[in-house]
Each structure stands twice: as structure tokens, then as C-alpha cells.
Design an enzyme around this catalytic site. Structure first.
Site, PDB file in Angstrom:
ATOM      1  N   LEU A 162       0.831  -1.205   0.000  1.00  0.00           N
ATOM      2  CA  LEU A 162       0.000   0.000   0.000  1.00  0.00           C
ATOM      3  C   LEU A 162       0.866   1.256   0.000  1.00  0.00           C
ATOM      4  O   LEU A 162       1.798   1.380   0.804  1.00  0.00           O
ATOM      5  CB  LEU A 162      -0.906  -0.020   1.229  1.00  0.00           C
ATOM      6  CG  LEU A 162      -2.004   1.045   1.312  1.00  0.00           C
ATOM      7  CD1 LEU A 162      -3.034   0.849   0.212  1.00  0.00           C
ATOM      8  CD2 LEU A 162      -2.678   1.002   2.691  1.00  0.00           C
ATOM      9  N   SER A 167       3.485  -6.707   2.264  1.00  0.00           N
ATOM     10  CA  SER A 167       2.291  -6.121   2.864  1.00  0.00           C
ATOM     11  C   SER A 167       1.049  -6.439   2.031  1.00  0.00           C
ATOM     12  O   SER A 167       0.761  -7.599   1.766  1.00  0.00           O
ATOM     13  CB  SER A 167       2.511  -4.615   3.041  1.00  0.00           C
ATOM     14  OG  SER A 167       1.542  -4.044   3.881  1.00  0.00           O
ATOM     15  N   GLN A 168       0.317  -5.419   1.607  1.00  0.00           N
ATOM     16  CA  GLN A 168      -0.878  -5.660   0.798  1.00  0.00           C
ATOM     17  C   GLN A 168      -0.549  -6.474  -0.452  1.00  0.00           C
ATOM     18  O   GLN A 168      -1.365  -7.277  -0.925  1.00  0.00           O
ATOM     19  CB  GLN A 168      -1.498  -4.315   0.398  1.00  0.00           C
ATOM     20  CG  GLN A 168      -2.718  -4.416  -0.495  1.00  0.00           C
ATOM     21  CD  GLN A 168      -3.315  -3.048  -0.809  1.00  0.00           C
ATOM     22  OE1 GLN A 168      -4.047  -2.485  -0.004  1.00  0.00           O
ATOM     23  NE2 GLN A 168      -2.979  -2.510  -1.976  1.00  0.00           N
ATOM     24  N   ASP A 194       6.167  -4.985  14.212  1.00  0.00           N
ATOM     25  CA  ASP A 194       5.758  -4.467  12.904  1.00  0.00           C
ATOM     26  C   ASP A 194       5.062  -3.113  13.030  1.00  0.00           C
ATOM     27  O   ASP A 194       5.368  -2.172  12.299  1.00  0.00           O
ATOM     28  CB  ASP A 194       4.843  -5.476  12.216  1.00  0.00           C
ATOM     29  CG  ASP A 194       4.382  -5.024  10.860  1.00  0.00           C
ATOM     30  OD1 ASP A 194       5.054  -5.340   9.869  1.00  0.00           O
ATOM     31  OD2 ASP A 194       3.338  -4.335  10.783  1.00  0.00           O
ATOM     32  N   HIS A 246       7.302  -1.962  10.219  1.00  0.00           N
ATOM     33  CA  HIS A 246       6.651  -2.381   8.979  1.00  0.00           C
ATOM     34  C   HIS A 246       7.350  -1.845   7.731  1.00  0.00           C
ATOM     35  O   HIS A 246       7.467  -2.564   6.726  1.00  0.00           O
ATOM     36  CB  HIS A 246       5.185  -1.920   8.986  1.00  0.00           C
ATOM     37  CG  HIS A 246       4.400  -2.481   7.839  1.00  0.00           C
ATOM     38  ND1 HIS A 246       4.064  -3.814   7.760  1.00  0.00           N
ATOM     39  CD2 HIS A 246       3.892  -1.888   6.729  1.00  0.00           C
ATOM     40  CE1 HIS A 246       3.373  -4.027   6.648  1.00  0.00           C
ATOM     41  NE2 HIS A 246       3.265  -2.875   6.000  1.00  0.00           N
TER      42      HIS A 246
END
Length: 360
Positions: free
Chosen positions: A103, A169-170, A286, A341
Site C-alpha cells: 500500500l 504487505s498488501q 511491525d 513495517h
């Protein structure tokens, strides 16, 4: 490895070095007569013995005793030089690597990861897909899956030995959907880098920016509406207190998890199981993925107690192949503490520990 000498060099060496057959024919040489210095020199007394004439080789001097001792070694060296050079050991090429961002990211975010791969696996073809960057990453995930599918298909078609996916991630959810919908994918390792594989349920900064008036407790009102499903984040919003709404409204996560029946469920499961290895990476520091165990297919129950993967219904029912993968030893879990993250793809220790071993 010594290179073979040129023909010109060999001709010059052989001209100066008598061969073994010539050596065996050397006769005993009589002592040379030396006239007195005051005597008139004669043509006979001043002529030095010519080894060449005595050997039947005009103009060639007789080799010295030291040379005769070294000659066998020189001949051996010549023989070694004439031998063809051994071919360099062959190393199989590394499989191509495809990187899918998360993202609000872009390909630039992965410059460090690209450097690490080039250092440890030189010559690897690495493609960081430059699609749905920045705010475009908020587009519905099925739209993104279609775009990424068109981008990875030709790469896979040229990679007869398979490819590796590194998805952040996404992007990890995009890649899992790709593995489900692509009938002929040839992914060897799918490396899921801090991805909310079982969904997201937490008040993070980007959620507050997108939905400033909503908290996680009431965000389901937006995400589980047709309008909300037009945002990628809502496609994997997983509210454990409204599981019925999640199952009915989720147009993405509930489908790829096999939590809701659909006509393609069997085919998607078969496609997913074509995967060679699933590498799951995440950690307690994270700060974005909530719960962080979602990176390992763990998630909250209705009391917000985290249940690990083996206790999730999607695992127990083996709804999309997770249990089958684990049974054949194809799931690797790599938890790492102390990494936020946004640092997963730029941490060298993390790369060497959890990613590099699988990029064969």
C-alpha cells in the site's frame, strides 16, 4: 588455467629445443685444441665445435649439460600447454524474481532489496513491478490482481525453471490471489513479507488518514458496504466481532480464503497447491499489521485472542490448501523481532535470514 600457446610460439620453442631423438644420437665430443695466444690463428683452430654440424643440424649449437637435465621438464610443460583448457564449472542460473509492492509504495522502495539480491545472487533477473503505485494502490484488489497478472504472465512464460515471488504487505494478498487464479503459474517460492494474510483489524495511521471519523470498532459499517469494497484496505478488513457481515460482504479475502462458497473454489485450491514453497515473514514490532500474527495466518477470535494458523477454520478445513502445504513441509515461518513495517524490505539481516536462502 594456462592458455594454449600460439602456433608461432610453439614453432620458436621447438626451433631452439632439440627433441629426445636428437639427444640420444649425440656422439662423444673430442677435446678442443686451443692454440697459443701468440700463434697465428688458423681457420681450423678458431672454429668452435658446432653441435649442429655434429648432429647433422647445420648452425645449431650443442646443448649444455644443464639444459639436457632440464629438457624433460620443459617437454612436460609444453605438453601441458598443448592440452585443451578445462571448461569452467557450470552454475545453473538463478530463477527470476518478481517483486510486488504494498500500500502506497512504488518500485523505488525496493532499491535496497534489489541491491542485496544482486550481491548474493549475481545475474538474477529481478523485476519490481511498477503498477498501482502510491494512491493507485487503493484500487480494488481484484482490479490490481488483473493488472499484475498481465505483467507476470510473460515473465513466467520465459522462466522454464520457475520464478520466485517476493510480495510485501498488501502485495502479499495480491500475490496469493494470483496463485489462485493462474492455472499454469510456475512459482517456486512465494515469500510473503509482512502481509496481512488473514486480514487486518487495527487502528493504524493510514486508516486514520483514510477514515478520520471511524475507529476499528465501527469501520465495518464502511468496509462491509458496496462503497467500502471499492477500497483495497476494506477488501481485507476482518472484524472478528462481525464475522457474519465479513463473510457476506468481503469480495476478496473471504473468497481467496475459501471461507465463502463460489464456483471457482476447487480450481483455485488446485492452482494454489502448484506452489513449491510458502515463506511467511513477520514480527511483533511491525506496528501496522494487526494482529501481527496475521502474517502467519493467525488471527483474533471473537474475544480478540490470537489463534495460530493451525487453529483457524481455513486451515482445519484446508479450504484453499494451507493444511496440505504444511503436511508436505512446504511452509516456512520466519518471525523476526525489532523490525518495523516499513523496514522489512531494507533490513540486511532479515534478507540474509529469511529471504536469501530461498532464492535458488
Amino acid at each position: 588455467m594456462l592458455a594454449s600457446p600460439s602456433p608461432a610460439l610453439l614453432t620458436r620453442l621447438l626451433k631452439d629445443f632439440p627433441g629426445p631423438a636428437v639427444i640420444r644420437s649425440i656422439p662423444e665430443i673430442p677435446p678442443t685444441h686451443h692454440p697459443r695466444q701468440d700463434a697465428a690463428p688458423s681457420s681450423e683452430s678458431t672454429r668452435e665445435p658446432s653441435g649442429g654440424s655434429m648432429l647433422g643440424l647445420p648452425g645449431r649449437r650443442l646443448p649444455s649439460a644443464e639444459f639436457l637435465l632440464l629438457l624433460p621438464f620443459l617437454l612436460l610443460l609444453l605438453l601441458l600447454l598443448l592440452l585443451p583448457a578445462a571448461p569452467a564449472p557450470h552454475r545453473a542460473a538463478y530463477k527470476p524474481v518478481i517483486v510486488v509492492h504494498g500500500l502506497f509504495d512504488s518500485s523505488y522502495s525496493f532499491r535496497h532489496l534489489l541491491e542485496y539480491i544482486n550481491e548474493t545472487h549475481p545475474g538474477t533477473a529481478v523485476t519490481v513491478l511498477d503498477l498501482f503505485d502510491g494512491r493507485e494502490s487503493l484500487r480494488p484488489l481484484w482490479e490490481q490482481v488483473q493488472g499484475f497478472r498481465e505483467a507476470v504472465a510473460p515473465i513466467m512464460a520465459k522462466a522454464l525453471q520457475g520464478v520466485h515471488l517476493i510480495c510485501y504487505s498488501q502485495g502479499g494478498l495480491v500475490c496469493r490471489a494470483l496463485l489462485s487464479v493462474m492455472d499454469e503459474h510456475n512459482v517456486d517460492s512465494f515469500i510473503s513479507l509482512s502481509s496481512p494474510q488473514m486480514g487486518q483489524y487495527g487502528d493504524t495511521n493510514y486508516l486514520k488518514w483514510l477514515f478520520p471519523t471511524s475507529m476499528r470498532s465501527n469501520l465495518y459499517r464502511i468496509c462491509y458496504s458496496p462503497w467500502g469494497q471499492e477500497f483495497s484496505i476494506c477488501n481485507y478488513w476482518h472484524d472478528p466481532h462481525h464475522d457474519d457481515l465479513y463473510l457476506n460482504a468481503s469480495s476478496f479475502l473471504a473468497l481467496i480464503n475459501g471461507e465463502r462458497d463460489h464456483p471457482n473454489a476447487t480450481a483455485w485450491r488446485k492452482n494454489f497447491l502448484r506452489l513449491g514453497r510458502l515463506v511467511l515473514i513477520g514480527g511483533p514490532d511491525d506496528g501496522v499489521i494487526t494482529p501481527w500474527q496475521s502474517s502467519f495466518f493467525g488471527f483474533y477470535d471473537a474475544n480478540e485472542t490470537v489463534l495460530e494458523m493451525e487453529k483457524q477454520l481455513v486451515y482445519l478445513r484446508d479450504s484453499f490448501g494451507l493444511k496440505t502445504l504444511l503436511a508436505r513441509g512446504a511452509i516456512v515461518r520466519c518471525p523476526m523481532a525489532g523490525i518495523s513495517h516499513t523496514a522489512w524490505h531494507s533490513n540486511r539481516t532479515l534478507y540474509e535470514t529469511c529471504i536469501e536462502p530461498w532464492l535458488s
